[in-house]
Design an enzyme around this catalytic site. Structure first.
Site, PDB file in Angstrom:
ATOM      1  N   ASN A  86       0.829  -1.202   0.000  1.00 39.35           N
ATOM      2  CA  ASN A  86       0.000   0.000   0.000  1.00 39.35           C
ATOM      3  C   ASN A  86       0.865   1.255   0.000  1.00 39.35           C
ATOM      4  O   ASN A  86       1.940   1.283   0.598  1.00 39.35           O
ATOM      5  CB  ASN A  86      -0.917   0.009   1.223  1.00 39.35           C
ATOM      6  CG  ASN A  86      -1.852  -1.189   1.249  1.00 39.35           C
ATOM      7  OD1 ASN A  86      -2.179  -1.749   0.203  1.00 39.35           O
ATOM      8  ND2 ASN A  86      -2.283  -1.592   2.428  1.00 39.35           N
ATOM      9  N   VAL A  87       0.359   2.303  -0.626  1.00 41.61           N
ATOM     10  CA  VAL A  87       1.104   3.561  -0.678  1.00 41.61           C
ATOM     11  C   VAL A  87       0.603   4.555   0.358  1.00 41.61           C
ATOM     12  O   VAL A  87       1.160   5.644   0.500  1.00 41.61           O
ATOM     13  CB  VAL A  87       1.044   4.193  -2.090  1.00 41.61           C
ATOM     14  CG1 VAL A  87       1.709   3.274  -3.108  1.00 41.61           C
ATOM     15  CG2 VAL A  87      -0.389   4.525  -2.513  1.00 41.61           C
ATOM     16  N   HIS A 103       5.690  -0.210  -2.995  1.00 40.89           N
ATOM     17  CA  HIS A 103       5.171   0.490  -4.174  1.00 40.89           C
ATOM     18  C   HIS A 103       5.199   2.010  -4.033  1.00 40.89           C
ATOM     19  O   HIS A 103       4.549   2.716  -4.800  1.00 40.89           O
ATOM     20  CB  HIS A 103       3.749   0.005  -4.473  1.00 40.89           C
ATOM     21  CG  HIS A 103       3.694  -1.440  -4.843  1.00 40.89           C
ATOM     22  ND1 HIS A 103       2.553  -2.208  -4.734  1.00 40.89           N
ATOM     23  CD2 HIS A 103       4.658  -2.279  -5.307  1.00 40.89           C
ATOM     24  CE1 HIS A 103       2.813  -3.451  -5.122  1.00 40.89           C
ATOM     25  NE2 HIS A 103       4.083  -3.514  -5.459  1.00 40.89           N
TER      26      HIS A 103
END
Length: 234
Positions: A86-87, A103
């Site tokens: 997850n960002v 990511h």
């Protein structure tokens, strides 16, 4: 004892974070490759920055869920590391102190010429979350999201592998084990190490081994069950 988590979209779903797959390959009205690929950035950087400005606006309205908080609370009793696909920054906001973002990080922007140079990183804030059209990084290149786009390498993969190899317990939350390269991390778990998969609709990828234990619940309820399992181990 060292617990390493691998988290995906299902970790943040209860917090209201949208994903590409929620809309069958679209995020809002944009095709994924238009706003999340290297080619998309090269073709229209202003559109890409506009898109991620909106993602940041949405993120700052979201809060960590109980699952995030329970992961962070384990640091009181264990050595804990989180590897996330997850960002968002919800793990950090919940209190987790060691988080590796495979990511990228939505609340960071960087040089488009030298994305991994921390000298040109900038962390956005709740009151300053927009990249303006044509805005430059310190090296004169366009500012871009600190996101690993499709068609780009995953720079933190080696760090994630080292953490995975060191795990005494490996926990997967909200990810399918079918999306690479992150799904390949489970292959680096030491033989005999317990692996727990927390997901309400578990999809076991080909890398999962015989030490896999499935908790078919969402992130928060699944973490409550895992917490109880860990307590019984003591």
């Amino acid at each position: 004892m060292k617990i390493v988590f691998l988290t995906g979209a299902g970790m943040s779903a209860e917090s209201g974070i949208k994903t590409f797959r929620d809309a069958g390959g679209l995020w809002e009205e944009y095709p994924v490759m238009q706003v999340a690929s290297h080619d998309g950035w090269e073709a229209d950087p202003e559109l890409v920055n506009k898109f991620y400005n909106e993602r940041r606006r949405q993120l700052i309205q979201c809060q960590p869920n109980e699952g995030h908080r329970l992961v962070a609370a384990l640091e009181d009793s264990y050595e804990v590391a989180v590897v996330t696909q997850n960002v968002d920054n919800l793990h950090e906001r919940a209190g987790s102190s060691r988080v590796v973002h495979l990511h990228g990080e939505l609340m960071k922007v960087c040089s488009s010429r030298d994305t991994e140079n921390p000298h040109f990183w900038r962390t956005m804030t709740d009151n300053d979350y927009e990249v303006k059209p044509g805005e430059k990084a310190g090296d004169g290149s366009l500012l871009r999201p600190y996101i690993v786009f499709f068609q780009e390498a995953v720079p933190k993969m080696d760090e994630a592998i080292i953490l995975t190899e060191s795990a005494d317990i490996f926990v997967i939350i909200g990810t399918s084990l079918n999306v690479y390269p992150a799904a390949g991390l489970v292959r680096f778990v030491k033989p005999g190490t317990p692996v727990y998969l927390i997901d309400p609709n578990p999809s076991v990828g080909p890398a999962a081994g015989s030490n896999l234990h499935i908790i078919a619940k969402g992130a928060s309820e699944g973490m409550k069950e895992l917490k109880q399992i860990l307590s019984n181990m003591k």
